[in-house]
Design a protein around this motif. Structure first.
Motif, PDB file in Angstrom:
ATOM      1  N   THR A  40       0.837  -1.197   0.000  1.00  0.00           N
ATOM      2  CA  THR A  40       0.000   0.000   0.000  1.00  0.00           C
ATOM      3  C   THR A  40       0.874   1.249   0.000  1.00  0.00           C
ATOM      4  OG1 THR A  40      -0.105   0.189   2.409  1.00  0.00           O
ATOM      5  CG2 THR A  40      -1.752  -1.224   1.324  1.00  0.00           C
ATOM      6  N   ASP A  42       0.560   3.913   1.880  1.00  0.00           N
ATOM      7  CA  ASP A  42       0.879   4.351   3.240  1.00  0.00           C
ATOM      8  C   ASP A  42       2.056   3.563   3.812  1.00  0.00           C
ATOM      9  OD1 ASP A  42      -1.034   6.347   3.392  1.00  0.00           O
ATOM     10  OD2 ASP A  42      -2.582   5.017   4.207  1.00  0.00           O
ATOM     11  N   THR A  43       2.066   2.255   3.580  1.00  0.00           N
ATOM     12  CA  THR A  43       3.173   1.438   4.070  1.00  0.00           C
ATOM     13  C   THR A  43       4.467   1.785   3.346  1.00  0.00           C
ATOM     14  OG1 THR A  43       1.666  -0.382   4.614  1.00  0.00           O
ATOM     15  CG2 THR A  43       4.008  -0.923   4.396  1.00  0.00           C
ATOM     16  N   TYR A  45       5.261   4.639   2.015  1.00  0.00           N
ATOM     17  CA  TYR A  45       5.711   5.941   2.503  1.00  0.00           C
ATOM     18  C   TYR A  45       6.375   5.808   3.869  1.00  0.00           C
ATOM     19  CZ  TYR A  45       5.396  10.655   4.466  1.00  0.00           C
ATOM     20  OH  TYR A  45       5.680  11.845   5.084  1.00  0.00           O
ATOM     21  N   ARG A  46       5.792   4.991   4.735  1.00  0.00           N
ATOM     22  CA  ARG A  46       6.375   4.815   6.074  1.00  0.00           C
ATOM     23  C   ARG A  46       7.753   4.172   5.982  1.00  0.00           C
ATOM     24  NH1 ARG A  46       6.694   0.510   9.118  1.00  0.00           N
ATOM     25  NH2 ARG A  46       5.093  -0.637   7.923  1.00  0.00           N
ATOM     26  N   ILE A  70       3.545   8.351  -3.088  1.00  0.00           N
ATOM     27  CA  ILE A  70       4.519   8.699  -2.051  1.00  0.00           C
ATOM     28  C   ILE A  70       4.831  10.187  -2.108  1.00  0.00           C
ATOM     29  CG2 ILE A  70       6.886   8.337  -1.244  1.00  0.00           C
ATOM     30  CD1 ILE A  70       6.696   5.474  -2.302  1.00  0.00           C
ATOM     31  N   ARG A  73       2.275  12.298  -0.443  1.00  0.00           N
ATOM     32  CA  ARG A  73       2.382  12.245   1.015  1.00  0.00           C
ATOM     33  C   ARG A  73       3.571  13.072   1.510  1.00  0.00           C
ATOM     34  NH1 ARG A  73      -0.519   8.330  -0.803  1.00  0.00           N
ATOM     35  NH2 ARG A  73      -1.985   7.139   0.493  1.00  0.00           N
ATOM     36  N   ARG A  76       2.574  16.783   1.385  1.00  0.00           N
ATOM     37  CA  ARG A  76       1.405  17.178   2.140  1.00  0.00           C
ATOM     38  C   ARG A  76       1.800  18.209   3.204  1.00  0.00           C
ATOM     39  NH1 ARG A  76      -1.537  11.946   3.371  1.00  0.00           N
ATOM     40  NH2 ARG A  76       0.275  11.644   4.709  1.00  0.00           N
TER      41      ARG A  76
END
Length: 384
Positions: A40, A42-43, A45-46, A70, A73, A76
């Motif tokens: 995903t 979000d994962t 990006y983390r 990415i 994010r 943002r």
């Protein structure tokens, strides 16, 4: 970093390695995980923010979309608004730090490259020609590079084919990968309009794409010696000079600053900001401790013929930021035994100059680009 660094990763119970490619000079990541279409945004990006690289084994077009996700994010706005920088140099340092962190995060998405520069992923485009122009001939070794770098290679490949229109020249200049593109045309307008002290001979110091040498040839200078010490710049300048039909009048010479001899006109457009580049590709923008600028001024008098002129093209952005004192330049002229014959200035026309959302808009809005016509001061002139 070694000449041929390697990257290692584990896939299942097997450990793999390949040549690591980074034109920015970044070391290979220490932490690498294999990723595919199930990851995903979000994962991803983390993991990227934490310093873990993602070696992509999925669909290539999905990797492109993931990189865009990415980036959204990364860009943002923070939930808590930061205090405005106290000074222009604080704004500059914060901007560079943010850009560096952004690059590290986005460069975490990696693509495996076959020995022939092919990409064995579903829906992958053919990037072999772009890779060969940037990396040189294929060496039969598998390698890994960031997707963001590969996109840059393709963009540079297309720019090289298309070229950059130079109104002052009336022609296109074709920048090679890793050679700064002459997109800021205002300084070329200054060179096109300043009165020539002679048309017999000129030196172009740090020629890059060869655009200044070509412009001097167009203006009627009979012979130009253009120097650079970067192999890519030398190849790029030769290509452009040959393409424009000036090869008989322009000599491209490998040299650190000046060639041998003297000339009635010596032109130099050094990097404009005295700061440390964060990658080899930034050397066209950042001049650590003003090395090139100081070297040009220190050697200018000894390489000018009597009554010759040195043309220095420089932005005052460094003064507005606070990287250089306002009287540093004129003091350097005096110390080098030079006098100012004339100064011609123009406002930049690039998009950032009028972008109110740019973090450095306050200083960019006051920027001026100048052509300083310098001569040898009478008391310190070289012997004829």
């Amino acid at each position: 970093m070694s000449a041929n660094p390697t990257i290692e990763w584990t896939d299942g119970d097997l450990t793999h390695s390949a040549r690591w490619r980074s034109e920015a000079g970044s070391p290979p990541p220490r932490s690498v995980v294999v990723a595919d279409d199930t990851l995903t945004a979000d994962t991803a990006y983390r993991l990227a923010s934490e310093g873990t690289a993602l070696l992509w084994h999925g669909d290539f077009q999905n990797a492109r979309q993931l990189l865009q996700a990415i980036a959204r994010r990364v860009d943002r706005p923070p939930k808590k608004k930061k205090a405005a920088p106290a000074t222009p140099i604080d704004a500059f340092n914060q901007h560079r730090q943010a850009q560096s962190q952004r690059a590290r995060t986005l460069n975490a998405l990696l693509i495996p490259i076959e020995p022939d520069y092919g990409i064995a992923l579903r829906r992958a485009p053919d990037m072999r020609a772009a890779c060969e122009q940037a990396y040189g001939p294929a060496d039969d070794q598998p390698s890994v590079a960031s997707l963001r770098e590969l996109q840059g290679l393709v963009g540079a490949y297309e720019w090289r084919k298309k070229g950059v229109e130079i109104p002052a020249l009336g022609e296109r200049i074709h920048p090679h990968y890793g050679v700064f593109s002459p997109v800021r045309g205002e300084y070329l307008d200054l060179i096109a309009e300043a009165p020539l002290p002679a048309t017999t001979l000129a030196f172009d110091i740090g020629t890059g794409t060869g655009v200044i040498a070509a412009l001097l040839a167009k203006r009627g200078v009979e012979r130009i010696v253009a120097t650079d010490q970067d192999p890519r710049a030398l190849a790029c300048a030769r290509d452009n000079i040959d393409r424009l039909g000036y090869a008989k009048r322009v000599s491209i010479v490998e040299a650190d600053l000046f060639p041998e001899g003297r000339a009635p006109l010596i032109v130099c457009n050094p990097p404009w900001l005295p700061a440390r580049p964060s990658s080899p590709l930034e050397h066209a923008i950042y001049d650590p401790e003003s090395r090139m600028l100081k070297g040009f001024l220190a050697g200018l008098a000894a390489h000018l013929t009597p009554n010759g002129e040195g043309w220095l093209i420089l932005s005052d952005l460094a003064e507005h930021i606070g990287l250089r004192e306002h009287d540093t330049l004129t003091n350097a002229f005096s110390h080098a035994g030079l006098k100012v014959l004339d100064k011609r200035s123009i406002r930049p026309r690039h998009p950032k100059a009028s972008d109110a959302d740019d973090p450095l808009h306050a200083v960019r809005s006051r920027e001026m680009t100048s052509l300083w016509r310098l001569g040898v001061a009478a008391s310190d002139g070289p012997a004829s």
